[in-house]
Write an enzyme that holds these catalytic residues in place. Sequence first.
Site, PDB file in Angstrom:
ATOM      1  CG  ASP A  94      -2.222   0.807   0.892  1.00  0.00           C
ATOM      2  OD1 ASP A  94      -2.176   1.678  -0.002  1.00  0.00           O
ATOM      3  OD2 ASP A  94      -3.252   0.597   1.561  1.00  0.00           O
ATOM      4  CE1 TYR A  95      -0.232   7.530  -2.798  1.00  0.00           C
ATOM      5  CE2 TYR A  95       1.251   8.173  -1.042  1.00  0.00           C
ATOM      6  CZ  TYR A  95       0.617   8.449  -2.240  1.00  0.00           C
ATOM      7  OH  TYR A  95       0.826   9.647  -2.871  1.00  0.00           O
TER       8      TYR A  95
END
Length: 759
Positions: free
Chosen positions: A303-304
Amino acid sequence: MRSPLPAKVPAFFPFGFTIRATLPLLAAACCFLCATAAAAEPVTAGERADALLARMTTDEKISQLVLLTGYGAVTGPVQLQQSLEDNIRKGECGNVFNVMSVAQVRKLQKIAVEDTRLHIPLLFGYDVIHGYKTIFPICLGEAASWNPALIENSERVAATEGAAAGLNWTFAPMVDIARDPRWGRICEGAGEDPFLGSAIAAARVRGIQGTNLAAPDTLLACVKHYAAYGAVQAGREYNTVDMSERMLREVYLPPYRAAIDAGALSVMASFNELNGIPATANRFLLQQILRDEWGFTGFVVTDYTAVNEMVAHGSAADETEAARQALAAGVDMDMQSSAYLNHLKELLAAGKISQAQIDTAARRILEVKFKLGLFDDPYRRCDEQREKQVLYSPENLEAAYRMACESCVLLKNQNQALPLKTGANIAVIGPLADSQRDLLGSWKGEGDWNFIETVLGAIRHENTNGTVTYARGCDIASTNRDGFAAAVRAAQNADVAVLVLGESCDMCGEAKSRTSINLPGVQTELLREIKQTGKPIVLVLMNGRPLTLEEESQISDAVLDTWFPGTEGGRATADLLFGRQNPSGKLPVTFPRTLGQVPIFYAAKNTGRPLNPANPKEAYKSSYIDCPNDPLYPFGFGLSYTTFTYSDVQLDGTTLRPGGTLTATVTVTNSGPRDGAEVVQLYLRQLVGSVTRPVRELKGFQKLELKAGESRTVAFSIGEKELSFLRADMTVGTEPGKFQVFIGPNSRDTSAAAFELLE
Ligand code: NOJ
């Protein structure tokens, strides 16, 4: 170096593949083939990935493991960053996200396939979560349709639109089971139940990826957030998850597995830690379960900036170590942290990671790119004409309308408050009645809200021969009561008051945890004031999570939950209110009476001192002294404008041998005045097990359309699959013993039968 050749040679290279990109590829392919004259020509995506990998430098391989955003903001198109173009040109970035539209995608893809040595096309990812342009209801709302086929169709439409805008990858489906409504992302999933969640997860993947991943109207699916992100402590975003392996495997993992079994070829690791190890570096999740047990062959993306975040988690001292841990655990692609870009080479030189680890990750990504058809035509999803035709097409809007109709849940309807009669004097009140933006919900994609019809607009549209008076009443969250008087006046002069209340679309989604789940601001006060007028009250809700509505539902004559119903949500809501459509949604998640009951879900354990329903106040039972145990609205609950009656459950036997099946049947009759749809639900309970079993577990459901007066017999087969569970020794299988079968319109109002599974 720029080639002087013309950019396009359509007759020879259909689909817009440029010759500047093609010739070097062909030349390279020829050299490779000559060099390996004796070897078979690579045919499958895997073989082609191997052949390409053999020609790549370490830097080129690492670039494939890098995913960078096109712009900083989470939503809304902005100018491409110059540096991203440079990153691609210099071979530092093999994949981008948050870049969309054919023009923008083509621009960057051209750099990758023309200006880099090996001409490897980029992946273009984006969060197409409940629609790209045409926005569907939020995912929790779609789950309330209990209609996987319709959800598959929503995803087909969303993928078709996303692909028409040049994308080839979506960060969906989000399949996290969530049992805590404080968590803002509960709106993005399918609710609390692994069985329903798995059926929906698989449907979403089928819709996104279609039947041919290389087709120009498909996207690569990305199952997220792996794993157990929905179980963050206290519902606080990004928080710790600590749970038993049993709970993980029984409740939280099944939807991810279902999505992978349905063919999803990418997985996103979640932000949370699980039992002390961030998911981004969790070998147990990423290697043992995902690859070794489930046989996943696609790639894993973080994820980011999740690699960097391992430093804050306290599991890595610095970003270099975080990158090492992530790669070692099986993370193939780094979203946005640049830790792979900046540190893998030095880690390799220091002998802390191996060349094989980099190769494995790069190969997995390349193989998927081959499967997406990007090497055969990197512009296959870049067709301006198609982009114009597909986005917001009438068929897509119609699909969003149908989905919105099926996702709304009628929670209460007394004194026939609904449907509304056209020609009546209607007061439409509330901060959400005339809001366009809120209709779109948490992930708006590229949806425009300026042209969409609000609930108020649609009610006006529908009620042309009556009057509609609008008063906003109050804001969603402020304490300003200045609008109360006008709202009360409007109600006094009307036959019925329709209050459109709830959360704003910005109160759910990522980083939107709440510590109370009531109607925000002074909306309940407004409702109380309107109640004083004595007029019938219809409460229309917009919400991204279960809300505590005990008083609100008592005050109201009717309650219709529309979640955030999307681009066509205004029209769908009005059509439901006026009875042009008949509500058929059922809750995919329990609505508590009060936040203190959370976590509350139907598949609970009995405990050693279960509450006695005949005497719920009995002391020293598993109960509260200040609140009943049962929820306000149970899982699976939802009403219709017609009524459905259920016969008793029939079983075609009372015993069952291992490997055999029993059939449970029930006859459902539409006993009311109009046609409607009903979701018939099957629950099972194993009374005694080597580990205790929930008091009921959903094991089947069927959505029926029944004409007024029509009856249908519904059959459910019960066999090994339905009876298996994770036994005390952590193997999956059955155990002999007694079972109960429940069938009904929700998880509470069921009739029962019993059977025994023999040795
Ligand atoms: C963070 C979110 O958790 C994830 O769901 C999303 O796909 C990425 N950002 C990319 O936007």
